[in-house]
Motif scaffolding. Structure first.
Motif, PDB file in Angstrom:
ATOM      1  N   MET A   7       0.805  -1.211   0.000  1.00  0.00           N
ATOM      2  CA  MET A   7       0.000   0.000   0.000  1.00  0.00           C
ATOM      3  C   MET A   7       0.844   1.271   0.000  1.00  0.00           C
ATOM      4  O   MET A   7       0.535   2.231  -0.704  1.00  0.00           O
ATOM      5  N   PHE A   8       1.909   1.287   0.800  1.00  0.00           N
ATOM      6  CA  PHE A   8       2.672   2.528   1.004  1.00  0.00           C
ATOM      7  C   PHE A   8       4.050   2.529   0.342  1.00  0.00           C
ATOM      8  O   PHE A   8       4.715   3.560   0.315  1.00  0.00           O
ATOM      9  N   GLY A   9       4.506   1.370  -0.154  1.00  0.00           N
ATOM     10  CA  GLY A   9       5.830   1.277  -0.747  1.00  0.00           C
ATOM     11  C   GLY A   9       6.902   1.030   0.304  1.00  0.00           C
ATOM     12  O   GLY A   9       6.623   0.969   1.506  1.00  0.00           O
ATOM     13  N   HIS A  10       8.134   0.887  -0.155  1.00  0.00           N
ATOM     14  CA  HIS A  10       9.251   0.713   0.775  1.00  0.00           C
ATOM     15  C   HIS A  10      10.514   1.296   0.174  1.00  0.00           C
ATOM     16  O   HIS A  10      10.589   1.549  -1.042  1.00  0.00           O
ATOM     17  N   VAL A  11      11.508   1.523   1.029  1.00  0.00           N
ATOM     18  CA  VAL A  11      12.799   2.016   0.561  1.00  0.00           C
ATOM     19  C   VAL A  11      13.775   0.840   0.517  1.00  0.00           C
ATOM     20  O   VAL A  11      13.580  -0.182   1.181  1.00  0.00           O
ATOM     21  N   LYS A  12      14.805   1.010  -0.257  1.00  0.00           N
ATOM     22  CA  LYS A  12      15.826  -0.020  -0.391  1.00  0.00           C
ATOM     23  C   LYS A  12      16.411  -0.375   0.973  1.00  0.00           C
ATOM     24  O   LYS A  12      16.756   0.506   1.762  1.00  0.00           O
ATOM     25  N   GLY A  13      16.482  -1.666   1.278  1.00  0.00           N
ATOM     26  CA  GLY A  13      17.054  -2.122   2.526  1.00  0.00           C
ATOM     27  C   GLY A  13      16.104  -2.129   3.703  1.00  0.00           C
ATOM     28  O   GLY A  13      16.496  -2.439   4.829  1.00  0.00           O
ATOM     29  N   ALA A  14      14.825  -1.802   3.457  1.00  0.00           N
ATOM     30  CA  ALA A  14      13.866  -1.743   4.563  1.00  0.00           C
ATOM     31  C   ALA A  14      13.658  -3.109   5.197  1.00  0.00           C
ATOM     32  O   ALA A  14      13.371  -3.212   6.386  1.00  0.00           O
ATOM     33  N   PHE A  15      13.790  -4.163   4.401  1.00  0.00           N
ATOM     34  CA  PHE A  15      13.644  -5.530   4.902  1.00  0.00           C
ATOM     35  C   PHE A  15      14.355  -6.454   3.923  1.00  0.00           C
ATOM     36  O   PHE A  15      14.775  -6.036   2.823  1.00  0.00           O
ATOM     37  N   THR A  16      14.532  -7.691   4.300  1.00  0.00           N
ATOM     38  CA  THR A  16      15.201  -8.654   3.425  1.00  0.00           C
ATOM     39  C   THR A  16      14.429  -8.788   2.122  1.00  0.00           C
ATOM     40  O   THR A  16      13.220  -9.034   2.118  1.00  0.00           O
ATOM     41  N   GLY A  17      15.140  -8.588   1.033  1.00  0.00           N
ATOM     42  CA  GLY A  17      14.491  -8.659  -0.277  1.00  0.00           C
ATOM     43  C   GLY A  17      14.128  -7.307  -0.849  1.00  0.00           C
ATOM     44  O   GLY A  17      13.750  -7.219  -2.018  1.00  0.00           O
ATOM     45  N   ALA A  18      14.241  -6.241  -0.058  1.00  0.00           N
ATOM     46  CA  ALA A  18      13.959  -4.891  -0.565  1.00  0.00           C
ATOM     47  C   ALA A  18      15.209  -4.367  -1.257  1.00  0.00           C
ATOM     48  O   ALA A  18      16.016  -3.631  -0.671  1.00  0.00           O
ATOM     49  N   LEU A  19      15.401  -4.760  -2.502  1.00  0.00           N
ATOM     50  CA  LEU A  19      16.635  -4.454  -3.231  1.00  0.00           C
ATOM     51  C   LEU A  19      16.626  -3.071  -3.850  1.00  0.00           C
ATOM     52  O   LEU A  19      17.658  -2.577  -4.287  1.00  0.00           O
ATOM     53  N   ARG A  20      15.466  -2.456  -3.931  1.00  0.00           N
ATOM     54  CA  ARG A  20      15.366  -1.109  -4.508  1.00  0.00           C
ATOM     55  C   ARG A  20      14.136  -0.414  -3.927  1.00  0.00           C
ATOM     56  O   ARG A  20      13.253  -1.053  -3.368  1.00  0.00           O
ATOM     57  N   ASP A  21      14.102   0.913  -4.073  1.00  0.00           N
ATOM     58  CA  ASP A  21      12.915   1.651  -3.655  1.00  0.00           C
ATOM     59  C   ASP A  21      11.716   1.217  -4.487  1.00  0.00           C
ATOM     60  O   ASP A  21      11.842   0.917  -5.686  1.00  0.00           O
ATOM     61  N   ARG A  22      10.546   1.201  -3.864  1.00  0.00           N
ATOM     62  CA  ARG A  22       9.327   0.832  -4.580  1.00  0.00           C
ATOM     63  C   ARG A  22       8.174   1.672  -4.064  1.00  0.00           C
ATOM     64  O   ARG A  22       7.958   1.768  -2.861  1.00  0.00           O
ATOM     65  N   ILE A  23       7.449   2.304  -4.987  1.00  0.00           N
ATOM     66  CA  ILE A  23       6.299   3.102  -4.558  1.00  0.00           C
ATOM     67  C   ILE A  23       5.108   2.179  -4.337  1.00  0.00           C
ATOM     68  O   ILE A  23       5.003   1.105  -4.949  1.00  0.00           O
ATOM     69  N   GLY A  24       4.210   2.591  -3.462  1.00  0.00           N
ATOM     70  CA  GLY A  24       3.043   1.782  -3.142  1.00  0.00           C
ATOM     71  C   GLY A  24       1.837   2.167  -3.971  1.00  0.00           C
ATOM     72  O   GLY A  24       1.886   3.047  -4.845  1.00  0.00           O
ATOM     73  N   ARG A  25       0.715   1.488  -3.665  1.00  0.00           N
ATOM     74  CA  ARG A  25      -0.498   1.695  -4.456  1.00  0.00           C
ATOM     75  C   ARG A  25      -1.066   3.100  -4.295  1.00  0.00           C
ATOM     76  O   ARG A  25      -1.667   3.635  -5.240  1.00  0.00           O
ATOM     77  N   PHE A  26      -0.903   3.705  -3.133  1.00  0.00           N
ATOM     78  CA  PHE A  26      -1.396   5.067  -2.966  1.00  0.00           C
ATOM     79  C   PHE A  26      -0.699   6.025  -3.934  1.00  0.00           C
ATOM     80  O   PHE A  26      -1.351   6.860  -4.572  1.00  0.00           O
ATOM     81  N   GLN A  27       0.623   5.903  -4.049  1.00  0.00           N
ATOM     82  CA  GLN A  27       1.344   6.779  -4.974  1.00  0.00           C
ATOM     83  C   GLN A  27       1.074   6.415  -6.425  1.00  0.00           C
ATOM     84  O   GLN A  27       1.057   7.291  -7.295  1.00  0.00           O
ATOM     85  N   GLN A  28       0.851   5.137  -6.704  1.00  0.00           N
ATOM     86  CA  GLN A  28       0.496   4.751  -8.071  1.00  0.00           C
ATOM     87  C   GLN A  28      -0.822   5.390  -8.498  1.00  0.00           C
ATOM     88  O   GLN A  28      -1.033   5.683  -9.671  1.00  0.00           O
ATOM     89  N   ALA A  29      -1.710   5.585  -7.538  1.00  0.00           N
ATOM     90  CA  ALA A  29      -3.026   6.162  -7.838  1.00  0.00           C
ATOM     91  C   ALA A  29      -3.040   7.686  -7.751  1.00  0.00           C
ATOM     92  O   ALA A  29      -4.114   8.288  -7.788  1.00  0.00           O
ATOM     93  N   GLU A  30      -1.888   8.310  -7.646  1.00  0.00           N
ATOM     94  CA  GLU A  30      -1.799   9.754  -7.468  1.00  0.00           C
ATOM     95  C   GLU A  30      -2.684  10.496  -8.479  1.00  0.00           C
ATOM     96  O   GLU A  30      -2.589  10.293  -9.681  1.00  0.00           O
ATOM     97  N   GLY A  31      -3.549  11.356  -7.972  1.00  0.00           N
ATOM     98  CA  GLY A  31      -4.446  12.136  -8.803  1.00  0.00           C
ATOM     99  C   GLY A  31      -5.696  11.387  -9.222  1.00  0.00           C
ATOM    100  O   GLY A  31      -6.627  11.982  -9.766  1.00  0.00           O
ATOM    101  N   GLY A  32      -5.717  10.064  -8.989  1.00  0.00           N
ATOM    102  CA  GLY A  32      -6.833   9.249  -9.442  1.00  0.00           C
ATOM    103  C   GLY A  32      -7.597   8.618  -8.297  1.00  0.00           C
ATOM    104  O   GLY A  32      -7.839   9.253  -7.269  1.00  0.00           O
ATOM    105  N   THR A  33      -7.958   7.348  -8.478  1.00  0.00           N
ATOM    106  CA  THR A  33      -8.802   6.637  -7.514  1.00  0.00           C
ATOM    107  C   THR A  33      -8.120   5.351  -7.083  1.00  0.00           C
ATOM    108  O   THR A  33      -7.600   4.604  -7.921  1.00  0.00           O
TER     109      THR A  33
END
Length: 470
Positions: free
Chosen positions: A213-239
């Motif tokens: 939902m919110f995304g994560h930053v690189k290194g936030a947990f095991t397997g987080a190899l890069r920054d990733r935006i969440g669904r809220f940011q994917q829906a920016e300006g929309g629904t």
């Protein structure tokens, strides 16, 4: 290489001829006009992909032509050809909507590049319009199928809320079309050009939902190899559509509540929140009032979500819509499978109208798809439908009316109405003509029963329905 029809506008005959030869040599189809007036006439007659025009011409010059093309054919790029003396005019015109300009004399490579870029933009705009038209056809309110009173009321509510920014909570049984309604709200509102992102909260493991939902930053947990935006940011300006929100765990409910309050999200592992502009539409097939009493759903979140609550009626309360929906699915699947199937037999349609449809529209769609696959004739027969509709496990699959020989003048609608009337009156008689209890016995809402009584001409009273009180 992308090719197209290029309209060339120049008052110098030799310049037009040379330009036409060059454009044809680049693989495009040139058509030529001696001035702006002739160019507009050609635009009305031909499908033009790009306009290449001189700036300074007698009569309707390049600037006036640009303004008219932008107003009447906004998807057609205009490229200006300018001599050194009119360079300032060309630069100013690009700020008013010209796609690009070329200074005379120009290299063929430069001409080829600017035409290719202009055609690419034209193609992208055309595809965008096509997709928007397709989305409107699929999710426009007029495309939603049904005419039952309960469904017309649903459409009225959707039309009201679509033009607002309010949060919407859709409630209804599984298969009633909650995501279709959510998309209709989005694509009929002011955010239609922005993203619609759907998330099934029940399908994502609890430990992954926050990152989803919110995304994560690189290194936030095991397997987080890069920054990733969440669904809220994917829906920016929309629904953002949160389906099955009633299945969300309490800790995640608290985080969603915070986003609704602050309009900010914080990625997993980050310390700085990011502001988001998102409209939220949530849906559930659970009784959230009961969930709040059981302390499995937050009351404060419920009131944040239910700014505009909409209850979707089950298919059994929209019996008159079953033929419309079935025909829609039949046409869709027959076309997709390349089968010449023109409709349903009377017995098949009667069985579908008598069935209770616990899986609602999704179940109807699946059964029609299966029937289309196995059908051997031009009609979908009762034998093409699943056995549950023929045996009556969830309702009488084959009413007495469909077992009688077809007499001259047989009318399916009249037979169905007679059967429906008999069932309604029977329920009223068994409950002492108490409408609330009769509606519960029939598995419909009291409002739906009221509409049926009015439609069937049944007057409330302890009398035989065949001879209602005067």
């Amino acid at each position: 290489m992308m090719t197209g029809t290029v309209l060339l506008v120049d008052d110098e005959p030799k310049a037009r001829e040379l330009l036409a030869m060059t454009v044809r040599g680049l693989g495009h189809r040139p058509i030529a006009a001696a001035d702006g007036v002739e160019a507009l006439r050609l635009l009305e007659q031909e499908a033009v992909d790009l306009v290449l025009t001189d700036v300074r011409m007698p009569g309707l010059d390049g600037e006036a032509l640009l303004e008219t093309v932008r107003a009447r054919w906004p998807g057609v790029p205009v490229i200006l050809l300018t001599a050194y003396g009119s360079m300032r005019d060309a630069v100013a015109m690009t700020k008013r909507g010209a796609f690009d300009y070329l200074s005379k004399p120009f290299e063929i490579d430069d001409l080829e590049k600017v035409i290719a870029n202009g055609l690419a933009m034209h193609s992208a705009l055309f595809e965008n319009r096509r997709l928007r038209a397709e989305l409107h056809d699929r999710y426009g309110i007029d495309a939603l199928i049904g005419d039952a009173p309960a469904f017309r009321e649903l459409l009225r509510l959707v039309a009201q809320v679509a033009q607002t920014q309010s949060t919407v909570l859709l409630s209804g049984e599984s298969g009633t079309g909650k995501e279709v309604i959510a998309r209709a709200i989005h694509f009929n509102g002011c955010r239609a050009d922005m993203p619609f992102i759907a998330v099934n909260c029940a399908a994502i493991p609890e430990q992954l939902l926050e990152s989803e939902m919110f995304g994560h930053v690189k290194g936030a947990f095991t397997g987080a190899l890069r920054d990733r935006i969440g669904r809220f940011q994917q829906a920016e300006g929309g629904t953002l559509f949160l389906d099955e929100i009633g299945d969300m765990a309490l800790p995640m409910q608290a985080k969603i509540l915070r986003v609704l309050q602050d309009q900010q999200v914080t990625a997993v592992g980050a310390t700085t929140p990011r502001t988001v502009d998102v409209r939220l539409v949530a849906a559930t097939n659970k009784n959230l009032s009961a969930a709040m009493e059981a302390d499995t759903f937050r009351e404060d979140l419920y009131y944040r979500l239910a700014v505009f609550p909409i209850q979707l009626p089950p298919l059994r309360e929209r019996v008159e819509d079953i033929p419309l929906l079935a025909e829609h699915f039949r046409a869709h699947f027959a076309g997709a499978m390349g089968k010449r199937i023109t409709g349903f037999s009377d017995r098949a349609m009667a069985a579908m109208c008598a069935y209770a449809w616990p899986g609602n529209i999704r179940e109807l769609r699946n059964y029609v798809e299966r029937a289309t696959i196995v059908a051997g004739g031009t009609l979908l027969e009762l034998t093409d439908l699943p056995g549950i509709l023929r045996k009556g496990e969830a309702g009488p699959a084959e009413p007495v009316a469909s077992r009688r020989p077809f007499a001259p003048g047989f009318a399916l609608d009249a037979e169905l109405q007679q059967t429906e009337r008999a069932l309604v009156v029977r329920a009223l008689e068994e409950t002492g003509w108490v409408q609330v209890r009769a509606a519960e016995l029939l598995g419909i809402s009291e409002r739906s029963l009221w509409h049926r009584l009015k439609k069937l001409g049944v007057r409330i009273g302890k009398h035989d329905a065949g001879a209602p009180p005067g």
